[in-house]
Design a protein around this motif. Sequence first.
Motif, PDB file in Angstrom:
ATOM      1  N   MET A   1     -18.783  -0.848  21.789  1.00 60.04           N
ATOM      2  CA  MET A   1     -17.808  -1.802  22.312  1.00 60.04           C
ATOM      3  C   MET A   1     -17.700  -3.026  21.410  1.00 60.04           C
ATOM      4  O   MET A   1     -16.600  -3.459  21.054  1.00 60.04           O
ATOM      5  N   LEU A   2     -18.852  -3.591  21.031  1.00 58.57           N
ATOM      6  CA  LEU A   2     -18.852  -4.759  20.165  1.00 58.57           C
ATOM      7  C   LEU A   2     -18.229  -4.429  18.812  1.00 58.57           C
ATOM      8  O   LEU A   2     -17.440  -5.221  18.270  1.00 58.57           O
ATOM      9  N   MET A   3     -18.567  -3.262  18.284  1.00 63.21           N
ATOM     10  CA  MET A   3     -18.018  -2.840  17.000  1.00 63.21           C
ATOM     11  C   MET A   3     -16.498  -2.726  17.065  1.00 63.21           C
ATOM     12  O   MET A   3     -15.786  -3.085  16.122  1.00 63.21           O
ATOM     13  N   SER A   4     -15.978  -2.256  18.199  1.00 62.16           N
ATOM     14  CA  SER A   4     -14.536  -2.097  18.364  1.00 62.16           C
ATOM     15  C   SER A   4     -13.831  -3.433  18.514  1.00 62.16           C
ATOM     16  O   SER A   4     -12.661  -3.569  18.137  1.00 62.16           O
ATOM     17  N   VAL A   5     -14.522  -4.430  19.059  1.00 65.96           N
ATOM     18  CA  VAL A   5     -13.939  -5.769  19.189  1.00 65.96           C
ATOM     19  C   VAL A   5     -13.885  -6.459  17.832  1.00 65.96           C
ATOM     20  O   VAL A   5     -12.825  -6.921  17.383  1.00 65.96           O
ATOM     21  N   VAL A   6     -15.028  -6.545  17.160  1.00 69.46           N
ATOM     22  CA  VAL A   6     -15.075  -7.303  15.903  1.00 69.46           C
ATOM     23  C   VAL A   6     -14.407  -6.552  14.758  1.00 69.46           C
ATOM     24  O   VAL A   6     -13.986  -7.168  13.772  1.00 69.46           O
ATOM     25  N   GLY A   7     -14.292  -5.232  14.880  1.00 69.57           N
ATOM     26  CA  GLY A   7     -13.673  -4.450  13.813  1.00 69.57           C
ATOM     27  C   GLY A   7     -12.176  -4.274  13.950  1.00 69.57           C
ATOM     28  O   GLY A   7     -11.542  -3.660  13.084  1.00 69.57           O
ATOM     29  N   ALA A   8     -11.588  -4.806  15.024  1.00 70.10           N
ATOM     30  CA  ALA A   8     -10.149  -4.602  15.256  1.00 70.10           C
ATOM     31  C   ALA A   8      -9.295  -5.198  14.149  1.00 70.10           C
ATOM     32  O   ALA A   8      -8.171  -4.750  13.908  1.00 70.10           O
ATOM     33  N   GLY A   9      -9.818  -6.189  13.452  1.00 69.52           N
ATOM     34  CA  GLY A   9      -9.074  -6.795  12.350  1.00 69.52           C
ATOM     35  C   GLY A   9      -8.984  -5.921  11.121  1.00 69.52           C
ATOM     36  O   GLY A   9      -8.288  -6.274  10.159  1.00 69.52           O
ATOM     37  N   THR A  10      -9.671  -4.776  11.118  1.00 71.04           N
ATOM     38  CA  THR A  10      -9.585  -3.847   9.983  1.00 71.04           C
ATOM     39  C   THR A  10      -8.614  -2.708  10.266  1.00 71.04           C
ATOM     40  O   THR A  10      -8.511  -1.789   9.449  1.00 71.04           O
ATOM     41  N   LEU A  11      -7.914  -2.752  11.399  1.00 71.55           N
ATOM     42  CA  LEU A  11      -6.981  -1.685  11.740  1.00 71.55           C
ATOM     43  C   LEU A  11      -5.689  -1.825  10.932  1.00 71.55           C
ATOM     44  O   LEU A  11      -5.481  -2.799  10.204  1.00 71.55           O
ATOM     45  N   THR A  12      -4.817  -0.867  11.094  1.00 76.32           N
ATOM     46  CA  THR A  12      -3.656  -0.717  10.213  1.00 76.32           C
ATOM     47  C   THR A  12      -2.755  -1.937  10.171  1.00 76.32           C
ATOM     48  O   THR A  12      -2.170  -2.259   9.123  1.00 76.32           O
ATOM     49  N   ALA A  13      -2.594  -2.637  11.293  1.00 81.00           N
ATOM     50  CA  ALA A  13      -1.653  -3.770  11.341  1.00 81.00           C
ATOM     51  C   ALA A  13      -1.979  -4.817  10.284  1.00 81.00           C
ATOM     52  O   ALA A  13      -1.071  -5.392   9.666  1.00 81.00           O
ATOM     53  N   THR A  14      -3.256  -5.082  10.059  1.00 81.40           N
ATOM     54  CA  THR A  14      -3.659  -6.115   9.094  1.00 81.40           C
ATOM     55  C   THR A  14      -3.161  -5.787   7.702  1.00 81.40           C
ATOM     56  O   THR A  14      -2.646  -6.658   6.977  1.00 81.40           O
ATOM     57  N   TRP A  15      -3.294  -4.533   7.315  1.00 76.21           N
ATOM     58  CA  TRP A  15      -2.973  -4.129   5.945  1.00 76.21           C
ATOM     59  C   TRP A  15      -1.470  -3.932   5.761  1.00 76.21           C
ATOM     60  O   TRP A  15      -0.906  -4.348   4.734  1.00 76.21           O
ATOM     61  N   THR A  16      -0.803  -3.313   6.723  1.00 77.81           N
ATOM     62  CA  THR A  16       0.635  -3.060   6.568  1.00 77.81           C
ATOM     63  C   THR A  16       1.454  -4.338   6.697  1.00 77.81           C
ATOM     64  O   THR A  16       2.551  -4.424   6.155  1.00 77.81           O
ATOM     65  N   TYR A  17       0.939  -5.332   7.409  1.00 80.20           N
ATOM     66  CA  TYR A  17       1.623  -6.628   7.490  1.00 80.20           C
ATOM     67  C   TYR A  17       1.882  -7.161   6.077  1.00 80.20           C
ATOM     68  O   TYR A  17       2.988  -7.580   5.745  1.00 80.20           O
ATOM     69  N   THR A  18       0.840  -7.152   5.258  1.00 77.26           N
ATOM     70  CA  THR A  18       0.961  -7.702   3.910  1.00 77.26           C
ATOM     71  C   THR A  18       1.732  -6.767   2.991  1.00 77.26           C
ATOM     72  O   THR A  18       2.577  -7.215   2.205  1.00 77.26           O
ATOM     73  N   VAL A  19       1.466  -5.480   3.057  1.00 72.97           N
ATOM     74  CA  VAL A  19       2.161  -4.516   2.198  1.00 72.97           C
ATOM     75  C   VAL A  19       3.665  -4.574   2.444  1.00 72.97           C
ATOM     76  O   VAL A  19       4.463  -4.531   1.500  1.00 72.97           O
ATOM     77  N   ASN A  20       4.085  -4.679   3.690  1.00 76.41           N
ATOM     78  CA  ASN A  20       5.507  -4.778   4.006  1.00 76.41           C
ATOM     79  C   ASN A  20       6.173  -5.940   3.283  1.00 76.41           C
ATOM     80  O   ASN A  20       7.327  -5.838   2.851  1.00 76.41           O
ATOM     81  N   GLY A  21       5.452  -7.058   3.171  1.00 78.06           N
ATOM     82  CA  GLY A  21       6.036  -8.235   2.546  1.00 78.06           C
ATOM     83  C   GLY A  21       6.245  -8.108   1.050  1.00 78.06           C
ATOM     84  O   GLY A  21       7.067  -8.819   0.469  1.00 78.06           O
ATOM     85  N   TRP A  22       5.508  -7.207   0.408  1.00 80.02           N
ATOM     86  CA  TRP A  22       5.597  -7.057  -1.039  1.00 80.02           C
ATOM     87  C   TRP A  22       6.671  -6.066  -1.484  1.00 80.02           C
ATOM     88  O   TRP A  22       6.964  -5.981  -2.681  1.00 80.02           O
ATOM     89  N   PHE A  23       7.221  -5.297  -0.532  1.00 81.85           N
ATOM     90  CA  PHE A  23       8.118  -4.217  -0.935  1.00 81.85           C
ATOM     91  C   PHE A  23       9.398  -4.213  -0.113  1.00 81.85           C
ATOM     92  O   PHE A  23       9.419  -4.605   1.051  1.00 81.85           O
ATOM     93  N   GLU A  24      10.456  -3.762  -0.753  1.00 78.63           N
ATOM     94  CA  GLU A  24      11.738  -3.535  -0.094  1.00 78.63           C
ATOM     95  C   GLU A  24      12.212  -2.112  -0.422  1.00 78.63           C
ATOM     96  O   GLU A  24      12.282  -1.259   0.447  1.00 78.63           O
ATOM     97  N   LYS A  25      12.491  -1.848  -1.679  1.00 74.64           N
ATOM     98  CA  LYS A  25      12.991  -0.533  -2.093  1.00 74.64           C
ATOM     99  C   LYS A  25      11.947   0.560  -1.898  1.00 74.64           C
ATOM    100  O   LYS A  25      12.269   1.680  -1.496  1.00 74.64           O
ATOM    101  N   HIS A  26      10.675   0.239  -2.177  1.00 71.98           N
ATOM    102  CA  HIS A  26       9.602   1.231  -2.099  1.00 71.98           C
ATOM    103  C   HIS A  26       8.651   0.950  -0.937  1.00 71.98           C
ATOM    104  O   HIS A  26       7.463   1.285  -1.004  1.00 71.98           O
TER     105      HIS A  26
END
Length: 415
Positions: free
Chosen positions: A117-142
Motif C-alpha cells: 500500500m505504501l509503495m503504491s502511494v509513494v510510487g504513484a508519481g512514477t506512473l505514465t501521466a508524469t512522463w507523457t505530460y512532458t513528452v506531449n509538450g515536446w512534440f506535435e508532428k511526432h
Amino acid sequence: MESPSSALQPRDGRAGWVVVFAAMIGLAMGLSPLPFYTVGMFAPELQSAFGWTFASLMGAITVQSLVVMATGPMAGFAVDRFGPRPVALVSLVLFGLTFMSLSLSNGNLWIYYAQWMLMSVVGAGTLTATWTYTVNGWFEKHRGLAIGVASTGTGITGFLVKPFAAWLIGDFGWRTAFVVIGALPIVVGVPVVALLFRERGERAAINSTAPAIVEGGATLREALHDRRFWVMTFAFLLIAFALTAPTPNLENILKTRHFALAEIGAITAGFGLSVIAGRVIGGWLLDRFWAPGCALVILAMPALGSFMLAQPQVDTSHAVLSVIALGLGAGFEFDLLAYLIARYFGRRNYGTIYGCFYTVIAFGGGLGPVVYGWAFDTMGRYDVALMAGVGCLVAGGISLLAMGRYPIWREEPAA
C-alpha cells in the motif's frame, strides 16, 4: 506564434528525443512494471519461507490496483501543481526505498500488504501521466510516436527484469534480490531523470527574460462537463476490461485448448515483444491518422485474437497469432489514452485528467481478470468470457468515433 523562450526549443527536435529516452527509463524503473513483473519470481520464495498461499501473495497486486485508483488522480494533480520532474524524482526515491523494505518481511502478511500500500502511494508519481505530460509538450508532428517510444519502458522491464530477478534469487537469495531491484529506481532512474528529463521551455526560461510558456487546455471542471470526457470513460472502461483480462489467464486459456506446457511457453513468449511493437507502431499511426478511427482499426486486432481463442479448435498458428494480436492491443492502450487526452483536453490540467482516466483503467483492468477467472471456475472454459471481450473492444472502439475533431489548444505565457 510561440514566445522567444519556446522558439529556442522547437518541437519534434533532437532535444525532445532525449526527453523521450529519459521518460522511457523513468517509466521502466517505476511502479507500473517493477512489482508486476517480479512478484511471480518472489512468490515461490515467500511461500516457502512463510507458508503464504499463492492467492494471498497475488493479493498484493489487487492491493496495488485499489490504492492506485485513489492515488492516480492525486499524483496527476501533483504533476500539474509542482511539475513532472520534481514529482518523478521524489517518487522514484521513495518507491525504491519501499520496494527494498520488502526484504525485511517477517511472515506477517498484513505488514506485507501495508508495504505494498505504501509503495503504491509513494510510487504513484512514477506512473505514465508524469512522463507523457512532458513528452506531449515536446512534440506535435511526432507526438504519437514519441509517446509510444517512451511507453516501451514497461515492456523493456518486462523483458529484462525476470531473468535478472531469477539470477539474483538463485545466487544471493530473495532478500538481497529485493534490495538490488529496489535500488534500480534510485541508482538508474534518478540520475537519468535529473540530468535529461526537462519540460520544453524550462532551460530557456532560466536563461532568458522572456516568460515561460504553457500549453492551453481544459480545466478538470470543464473536462467533466464535456461529453467527450464521458465518451472516453465509457470506451476505456470496456477497452481496459477486454485487454487486461486475458493476460494473466493466457496460460490457462491455452491449457483449456489442450496445449502442453512447453507449447504454452513457446506460444506466449512473443507477448512482451508484441506489447513493445504495439506501443511504437500504434504511436506512429496516431501521428498520421485521426486517433479514434485509428483506434477502431487497431482494436479490431485483439478482438480478432480473442475471437480465435474462443473457437472450439485452436491450432498452434492461430494461438500464436492470437497472442500477438492481444499484445499489440495491450501495447496500444496507454499510447491511445495519452494521445487522446493531450489532443482533446490539452496540457493545462493533463496530469489530473490523466489520473482520472487511470482510475477508470485500473478499475476495468482489475475487474477483467477476476471475471475471466470466475467464468472458468463456473463453466470450466473461457469462450463466453472471450466473446464478451470481443464485444467490449468493438463497442469501445466504435464509441470513440463520437469524439469528433481535435480542438486547437494554443500556447500562452505562464501566470
